[in-house]
Design an enzyme around this catalytic site. Structure first.
Site, PDB file in Angstrom:
ATOM      1  CG  ASN A   1      -6.472   2.363  -4.411  1.00 37.86           C
ATOM      2  OD1 ASN A   1      -6.129   3.492  -3.733  1.00 37.86           O
ATOM      3  ND2 ASN A   1      -6.203   2.400  -5.560  1.00 37.86           N
TER       4      ASN A   1
ATOM      5  NE  ARG B   1       4.606   3.875  -6.057  1.00 38.86           N
ATOM      6  CZ  ARG B   1       3.596   4.488  -6.630  1.00 38.86           C
ATOM      7  NH1 ARG B   1       2.135   3.944  -5.902  1.00 38.86           N
ATOM      8  NH2 ARG B   1       3.714   5.872  -7.216  1.00 38.86           N
TER       9      ARG B   1
ATOM     10  NE  ARG C   1      -1.317   9.368  -9.492  1.00 42.73           N
ATOM     11  CZ  ARG C   1      -2.583   8.954  -8.374  1.00 42.73           C
ATOM     12  NH1 ARG C   1      -2.978   8.027  -8.740  1.00 42.73           N
ATOM     13  NH2 ARG C   1      -2.001   9.200  -7.612  1.00 42.73           N
TER      14      ARG C   1
ATOM     15  CG  HIS D   1      -2.844   0.291  -1.914  1.00 43.94           C
ATOM     16  ND1 HIS D   1      -3.484   1.741  -1.638  1.00 43.94           N
ATOM     17  CD2 HIS D   1      -2.887  -0.335  -0.969  1.00 43.94           C
ATOM     18  CE1 HIS D   1      -3.569   2.066  -0.486  1.00 43.94           C
ATOM     19  NE2 HIS D   1      -3.489   0.685  -0.015  1.00 43.94           N
TER      20      HIS D   1
ATOM     21  CD  GLU E   1      -4.596  -0.768   3.447  1.00 45.42           C
ATOM     22  OE1 GLU E   1      -4.502  -0.459   4.373  1.00 45.42           O
ATOM     23  OE2 GLU E   1      -3.370   0.338   2.204  1.00 45.42           O
TER      24      GLU E   1
ATOM     25  CE1 TYR F   1      -0.970   3.925  -8.321  1.00 46.26           C
ATOM     26  CE2 TYR F   1       0.373   6.490  -9.960  1.00 46.26           C
ATOM     27  CZ  TYR F   1       0.080   5.753  -8.342  1.00 46.26           C
ATOM     28  OH  TYR F   1       0.164   6.587  -7.435  1.00 46.26           O
TER      29      TYR F   1
ATOM     30  CB  ALA G   1      -2.453  10.287  -1.191  1.00 48.01           C
TER      31      ALA G   1
ATOM     32  N   PRO H   1      -8.680   9.882  -4.208  1.00 48.18           N
ATOM     33  CG  PRO H   1      -6.998  11.654  -3.001  1.00 48.18           C
ATOM     34  CD  PRO H   1      -8.048  10.795  -3.399  1.00 48.18           C
ATOM     35  CG  ASN H   2      -4.845  12.709  -7.444  1.00 43.96           C
ATOM     36  OD1 ASN H   2      -5.400  14.202  -8.362  1.00 43.96           O
ATOM     37  ND2 ASN H   2      -3.969  12.871  -6.585  1.00 43.96           N
TER      38      ASN H   2
HETATM   39  C1  DQA Z   1      -2.118   4.342  -5.234  1.00 42.53           C
HETATM   40  C2  DQA Z   1      -0.871   4.624  -3.974  1.00 42.53           C
HETATM   41  C3  DQA Z   1      -0.498   5.541  -3.526  1.00 42.53           C
HETATM   42  O1  DQA Z   1       0.355   5.698  -2.826  1.00 42.53           O
HETATM   43  C4  DQA Z   1      -1.046   6.172  -3.966  1.00 42.53           C
HETATM   44  O2  DQA Z   1      -0.629   7.812  -3.940  1.00 42.53           O
HETATM   45  C5  DQA Z   1      -2.369   7.149  -5.206  1.00 42.53           C
HETATM   46  C6  DQA Z   1      -2.874   5.384  -5.284  1.00 42.53           C
HETATM   47  C7  DQA Z   1      -2.247   3.041  -5.560  1.00 42.53           C
HETATM   48  O3  DQA Z   1      -3.228   1.770  -5.880  1.00 42.53           O
HETATM   49  O4  DQA Z   1      -1.379   2.243  -6.209  1.00 42.53           O
HETATM   50  O5  DQA Z   1      -2.822   7.422  -5.642  1.00 42.53           O
HETATM   51  O6  DQA Z   1      -3.212   4.257  -3.902  1.00 42.53           O
END
Ligand code: DQA
Length: 154
Positions: free
Chosen positions: A73, A106, A17, A99, A97, A22, A76, A9-10
């Protein structure tokens, strides 16, 4: 080697964003960078992004026979989705995994929690787009290692 790349998501809003966290690169640019790197490593990639937990699970199921490895990834969902954890266990495909941000260092204590960390074979966080490229490299290295070991046996 077939690799499924899943973004949660997002991440469709990458580029606009919270760019200070990011970066300014878009999801399309991320996918292009992954594609180019995978091509060099002779890996085939499929991309999927969704803001919906069930859709991510469906996609993991759908690709379970095709994928030799998964890069995910979960955004959240990383921090609380036992449903995605169970789906990864169900498909039993080696998973990395990743990120973009350095989740350990953070704001937000909850970001330090990953409910999939212990079932993944690799983890890269805090390298921006490179987190995904490092995962591709890691799977290529695993494959080379397996080949070497096979040769040793014969
Ligand atoms: C994320 C880190 C997560 O905590 C966050 O909710 C994201 C992006 C990252 O790629 O740094 O949406 O996965």
């Amino acid at each position: 080697m077939n690799i499924l790349v899943v973004n949660g998501p997002n991440l469709n809003l990458l580029g606009e964003r919270e760019p200070e966290i990011y970066g300014r690169g878009t999801l399309r640019e991320l996918e292009r960078a992954i594609y180019a790197h995978a091509d060099k490593l002779r890996q085939r990639v499929r991309f999927f992004q969704s803001n919906h937990e069930g859709a991510i699970i469906d996609e993991l199921h759908r690709n379970r026979k095709w994928a030799d490895a998964i890069i995910i990834n979960p955004a959240a969902f990383t921090h609380y989705s036992y449903a995605i954890r169970d789906a990864l266990l169900a498909v039993a495909v080696p998973t990395a995994e990743v990120h973009l941000s350095d989740v350990e260092n953070r704001e937000g204590e909850y970001r330090k929690i990953s409910v999939i960390r212990d079932i993944c074979v690799h983890r890269f966080a805090g390298f921006g787009f490179d987190s995904y490229l490092k995962a591709l490299d890691a799977f290529a290295a695993d494959r080379a290692e397996r080949k070497k070991n096979k040769k040793k046996k014969t």
